[in-house]
Motif scaffolding. Structure first.
Motif, mmCIF file in Angstrom:
data_model
loop_
_atom_site.group_PDB
_atom_site.id
_atom_site.type_symbol
_atom_site.label_atom_id
_atom_site.label_comp_id
_atom_site.label_asym_id
_atom_site.label_seq_id
_atom_site.Cartn_x
_atom_site.Cartn_y
_atom_site.Cartn_z
ATOM 1 N N UNK A 21 0.751 -1.245 -0.027
ATOM 2 C CA UNK A 21 0.122 0.005 -0.023
ATOM 3 C C UNK A 21 0.844 1.279 0.026
ATOM 4 N N UNK A 22 0.352 2.353 -0.511
ATOM 5 C CA UNK A 22 0.826 3.657 -0.441
ATOM 6 C C UNK A 22 1.145 3.797 1.021
ATOM 7 N N UNK A 23 2.172 4.902 1.221
ATOM 8 C CA UNK A 23 2.636 5.352 2.715
ATOM 9 C C UNK A 23 1.365 6.028 3.292
ATOM 10 N N UNK A 95 1.619 5.283 15.517
ATOM 11 C CA UNK A 95 3.107 5.558 15.078
ATOM 12 C C UNK A 95 3.936 4.083 15.057
ATOM 13 N N UNK A 96 3.442 3.464 16.415
ATOM 14 C CA UNK A 96 4.231 2.360 16.589
ATOM 15 C C UNK A 96 3.632 1.043 15.521
ATOM 16 N N UNK A 97 2.368 1.163 15.132
ATOM 17 C CA UNK A 97 1.962 0.235 13.960
ATOM 18 C C UNK A 97 2.655 0.521 12.860
ATOM 19 N N UNK A 98 2.926 1.926 12.598
ATOM 20 C CA UNK A 98 3.472 1.965 11.116
ATOM 21 C C UNK A 98 5.014 1.499 11.284
ATOM 22 N N UNK A 99 5.588 1.567 12.716
ATOM 23 C CA UNK A 99 6.983 1.244 12.796
ATOM 24 C C UNK A 99 7.210 -0.356 12.514
ATOM 25 N N UNK A 101 5.044 -2.097 10.706
ATOM 26 C CA UNK A 101 5.048 -2.230 9.445
ATOM 27 C C UNK A 101 6.250 -2.099 8.655
ATOM 28 N N UNK A 102 6.956 -1.098 8.864
ATOM 29 C CA UNK A 102 8.300 -0.635 8.388
ATOM 30 C C UNK A 102 9.411 -1.613 8.768
ATOM 31 N N UNK A 103 9.039 -2.434 9.729
ATOM 32 C CA UNK A 103 10.287 -3.234 10.315
ATOM 33 C C UNK A 103 11.052 -2.505 11.386
ATOM 34 N N UNK A 104 10.642 -1.472 11.884
ATOM 35 C CA UNK A 104 11.634 -0.719 13.148
ATOM 36 C C UNK A 104 10.814 -0.882 14.197
ATOM 37 N N UNK A 105 10.335 -1.949 14.759
ATOM 38 C CA UNK A 105 9.707 -1.979 15.959
ATOM 39 C C UNK A 105 10.757 -2.215 17.036
ATOM 40 N N UNK A 106 10.448 -1.439 18.133
ATOM 41 C CA UNK A 106 11.326 -1.545 19.313
ATOM 42 C C UNK A 106 11.434 -0.606 19.894
#
Length: 106
Positions: A21-23, A95-99, A101-106
């Motif tokens: 999906x689009x950002x 913002x955490x869900x987006x992280x 999704x982008x693989x930057x969780x933590x």
């Protein structure tokens, strides 16, 4: 939104189901899920506040049908409250869900 659909939406973000999906679309979806989560949290708080309040102020009686209608009303109050700004936790959740999704969780 029910708790099961909240967890499935979070799982979809974690599994990168929205990677094509689009950002902006991902951001909108994340905010919608986060607002739904916040409204469930707020509704639970409202229900706790009203648990000892008589459902029918005219006769002081309460039965299960009145409680069902009150729960539905409090759910709607919570959704409206969140749409107008709520407690402010939806932005952080989004913002955490987006992280995730982008693989930057933590």
């Amino acid at each position: 939104m029910e708790t099961s659909s909240l967890s499935s939406a979070a799982s979809a973000f974690a599994s990168k189901a929205y990677s094509g999906m689009d950002k902006d679309a991902v951001s909108k979806k994340a905010h919608a899920v986060a607002e739904d989560f916040e409204s469930v949290y707020v509704a639970d708080a409202f229900k706790s506040m009203f648990k000892d309040v008589s459902v029918d102020p005219l006769n002081g009686k309460s039965d299960s049908s009145n409680e069902t209608w009150r729960d539905m009303l409090l759910d709607q109050y919570a959704k409206d409250f969140v749409k107008k700004g709520g407690l402010g936790i939806a932005d952080g959740i989004a913002s955490e869900l987006i992280k995730i999704q982008e693989g930057h969780a933590g």
